[in-house]
Design a protein around this motif. Sequence first.
Motif, PDB file in Angstrom:
ATOM      1  N   GLY A  80       0.795  -1.228   0.000  1.00 49.61           N
ATOM      2  CA  GLY A  80       0.000   0.000   0.000  1.00 49.61           C
ATOM      3  C   GLY A  80       0.822   1.269   0.000  1.00 49.61           C
ATOM      4  O   GLY A  80       0.261   2.375  -0.078  1.00 49.61           O
ATOM      5  N   GLY A  81       2.152   1.145   0.052  1.00 50.46           N
ATOM      6  CA  GLY A  81       3.004   2.329  -0.006  1.00 50.46           C
ATOM      7  C   GLY A  81       2.898   2.995  -1.367  1.00 50.46           C
ATOM      8  O   GLY A  81       3.316   2.418  -2.367  1.00 50.46           O
ATOM      9  N   LYS A  82       2.354   4.200  -1.414  1.00 48.21           N
ATOM     10  CA  LYS A  82       2.065   4.865  -2.688  1.00 48.21           C
ATOM     11  C   LYS A  82       3.265   5.591  -3.282  1.00 48.21           C
ATOM     12  O   LYS A  82       3.235   6.048  -4.420  1.00 48.21           O
ATOM     13  N   SER A  83       4.317   5.719  -2.494  1.00 47.18           N
ATOM     14  CA  SER A  83       5.507   6.434  -2.966  1.00 47.18           C
ATOM     15  C   SER A  83       6.724   5.907  -2.224  1.00 47.18           C
ATOM     16  O   SER A  83       6.598   5.242  -1.181  1.00 47.18           O
ATOM     17  N   LEU A  84       7.888   6.242  -2.740  1.00 50.39           N
ATOM     18  CA  LEU A  84       9.117   5.865  -2.053  1.00 50.39           C
ATOM     19  C   LEU A  84       9.161   6.511  -0.677  1.00 50.39           C
ATOM     20  O   LEU A  84       9.503   5.865   0.321  1.00 50.39           O
ATOM     21  N   ASP A  85       8.801   7.795  -0.598  1.00 50.38           N
ATOM     22  CA  ASP A  85       8.877   8.497   0.685  1.00 50.38           C
ATOM     23  C   ASP A  85       7.965   7.879   1.730  1.00 50.38           C
ATOM     24  O   ASP A  85       8.330   7.792   2.906  1.00 50.38           O
ATOM     25  N   SER A  86       6.767   7.440   1.323  1.00 51.34           N
ATOM     26  CA  SER A  86       5.866   6.821   2.299  1.00 51.34           C
ATOM     27  C   SER A  86       6.440   5.500   2.805  1.00 51.34           C
ATOM     28  O   SER A  86       6.295   5.155   3.980  1.00 51.34           O
ATOM     29  N   CYS A  87       7.119   4.758   1.919  1.00 50.44           N
ATOM     30  CA  CYS A  87       7.770   3.512   2.341  1.00 50.44           C
ATOM     31  C   CYS A  87       8.927   3.790   3.292  1.00 50.44           C
ATOM     32  O   CYS A  87       9.074   3.126   4.331  1.00 50.44           O
ATOM     33  N   LEU A  88       9.740   4.778   2.958  1.00 48.64           N
ATOM     34  CA  LEU A  88      10.877   5.110   3.813  1.00 48.64           C
ATOM     35  C   LEU A  88      10.407   5.613   5.173  1.00 48.64           C
ATOM     36  O   LEU A  88      11.028   5.335   6.206  1.00 48.64           O
ATOM     37  N   GLN A 104       9.314  -5.477   3.234  1.00 43.55           N
ATOM     38  CA  GLN A 104       8.894  -6.265   2.071  1.00 43.55           C
ATOM     39  C   GLN A 104       7.643  -5.702   1.412  1.00 43.55           C
ATOM     40  O   GLN A 104       6.875  -4.963   2.007  1.00 43.55           O
ATOM     41  N   ASN A 105       7.484  -6.112   0.144  1.00 41.90           N
ATOM     42  CA  ASN A 105       6.247  -5.884  -0.613  1.00 41.90           C
ATOM     43  C   ASN A 105       6.052  -4.458  -1.105  1.00 41.90           C
ATOM     44  O   ASN A 105       4.919  -4.032  -1.327  1.00 41.90           O
ATOM     45  N   TYR A 106       7.144  -3.707  -1.294  1.00 35.66           N
ATOM     46  CA  TYR A 106       6.924  -2.421  -1.961  1.00 35.66           C
ATOM     47  C   TYR A 106       6.539  -2.688  -3.416  1.00 35.66           C
ATOM     48  O   TYR A 106       6.980  -3.657  -4.035  1.00 35.66           O
ATOM     49  N   ASP A 107       5.684  -1.851  -3.947  1.00 36.49           N
ATOM     50  CA  ASP A 107       5.230  -1.963  -5.337  1.00 36.49           C
ATOM     51  C   ASP A 107       5.418  -0.600  -5.994  1.00 36.49           C
ATOM     52  O   ASP A 107       4.682   0.352  -5.711  1.00 36.49           O
ATOM     53  N   ASP A 108       6.422  -0.510  -6.854  1.00 33.69           N
ATOM     54  CA  ASP A 108       6.764   0.764  -7.484  1.00 33.69           C
ATOM     55  C   ASP A 108       6.024   0.998  -8.799  1.00 33.69           C
ATOM     56  O   ASP A 108       6.404   1.870  -9.582  1.00 33.69           O
ATOM     57  N   LYS A 116      11.988   5.930  -8.507  1.00 32.07           N
ATOM     58  CA  LYS A 116      12.640   4.645  -8.770  1.00 32.07           C
ATOM     59  C   LYS A 116      14.154   4.802  -8.798  1.00 32.07           C
ATOM     60  O   LYS A 116      14.896   3.933  -8.333  1.00 32.07           O
ATOM     61  N   GLU A 117      14.619   5.920  -9.334  1.00 30.76           N
ATOM     62  CA  GLU A 117      16.063   6.175  -9.369  1.00 30.76           C
ATOM     63  C   GLU A 117      16.604   6.429  -7.971  1.00 30.76           C
ATOM     64  O   GLU A 117      17.727   6.047  -7.643  1.00 30.76           O
ATOM     65  N   ARG A 118      15.806   7.094  -7.144  1.00 31.43           N
ATOM     66  CA  ARG A 118      16.247   7.422  -5.780  1.00 31.43           C
ATOM     67  C   ARG A 118      16.330   6.204  -4.868  1.00 31.43           C
ATOM     68  O   ARG A 118      16.984   6.259  -3.823  1.00 31.43           O
TER      69      ARG A 118
END
Length: 497
Positions: A80-88, A104-108, A116-118
């Motif tokens: 459910g992480g909608k962005s890299l920042d929300s996952c971090l 686990q289970n990030y979906d980009d 994605k580059e970051r």
Amino acid sequence: MHPLIVFNGRFNDFTVNCNKIKALLIDRNEIQKIYYNTQNLPLPIKKLDLNGKYVLPGFTDCHTHLISRGLELQRIDLTGGKSLDSCLQKITGEKHKHDIVFAQNYDDSDWSGDEKERLNRRTLDRITKKPLIMRRVCGHCAVVNTSALKCIPRGWHYIQSNTGRLCENAALFLNDIFKPDQATLLKAIGLGMQEAAKNGVTTVHEISDPQRIELLLKFKRCSGLKTRFVLYIYEQHASTMFNAGLVNSWGDDFIRFAGIKIFLDGSIGARTAALKQPYVKCRNRGKVLLTQVPLKNLIKKAEKNGTQLMIHAIGDRAIDFGLKVLKPYIDKKNSCRHRLEHLELLNQRLIERLARMNIIASMQPNFVRRWQNPGGLYEKTLGHRFIDMNPFKSLARAGIHLVFGSDCMPIGPLFGLKGATDHPSAKNRLSLMQALACYTVKPAYAAFEEHHKGDFKPGKFADFVILDQDPEKIDDTDKLNISMVMLGGEIIYRNPA
């Protein structure tokens, strides 16, 4: 358990007279007798009134990593992480709970290109000095920080040290590098079974290794199992299994060895599935992970030992390669019932070859629901090809034995149903009953279990999933709920609602 009669249910095992069933007598974990009226039910036997609910043979999930899912439930879940920042942000908030930070289970799929580059080693270094692993939902790629990178022994392949990116074996087998202890694994078995039960799943076709087989046996001795495990062992352990003389008949009612799992390619999300034409906006066509000689040797050993092969092949190039190598070594009936997993990118010629060779197609309609809608991951990575992926109806029409699983993304046939019945291409939609059969009746054949599972005949296991409504009488399958699940006649899940 004592004998039990279940009655007043709407029984459906897809046989001609199933709608006439009024009650079932269960004893010693099996169905002993069918009653077509309730007037002659034995009085002294305990009875369970199903109150008119809809009864199916227990769901079988034909492709799971259930123990790994149990491990995920003890780690940081990025679903459910909608962005890299929300996952971090989530990792930052939970990192203090773990010595090794496994997220686990990030979906980009919907992340921007910049995000994605970051996602690289240096970004993760800023989060913690502890080993930190972020693994994608498909399991075929991961990114680690410098501390985690230093923990990976030499000899592992598909590692980009400068970015911290891992692909294929290095990502898939992270639990062999960062090994959970036995207590964590035993807890994972229990958590995985709980998740299976609440989703109506009574049997899993579980991909595993020898160590986890030992732990399953230990768990069974100490606590008993609430899921039936049909086991497929990773190819790197194939020699061990063959040398031990294990054949399809090894095991019991709860744990049974079935075959060997082979990877021919990666995943679409990781852009490592092997394609004939490149992914969108690049020259990359993915990777075929095995060459002809080792695959041929595995097939020959499997045929000699009567062992089934479960062959992961997502892209059309991997599927074509797998069929070419298989063909000279298997008989016309495919007596070992070799199966290809995923089969997402097919054309009519490949479908015809699958049919001629009697290969079992094991597929995941939940992938369709998650990633095959217009504008989704598959269109972004494959362009116009996305619409004809996962052609369930074409496979069924060709007479191919089609079964469904989840790959635990997520587990649960009720989630997957819409991927089969609401496929973005109308020509490849299954009826609701066809889709349900792929989760109930058909999986038994796929694992040589048709004499024990799949319908309500006497002598079959008393494994049932009871739904709160008739699926054919509602306008939206998302309104369906699991009311109760029975395994061997024992209630293993009851919906608290």
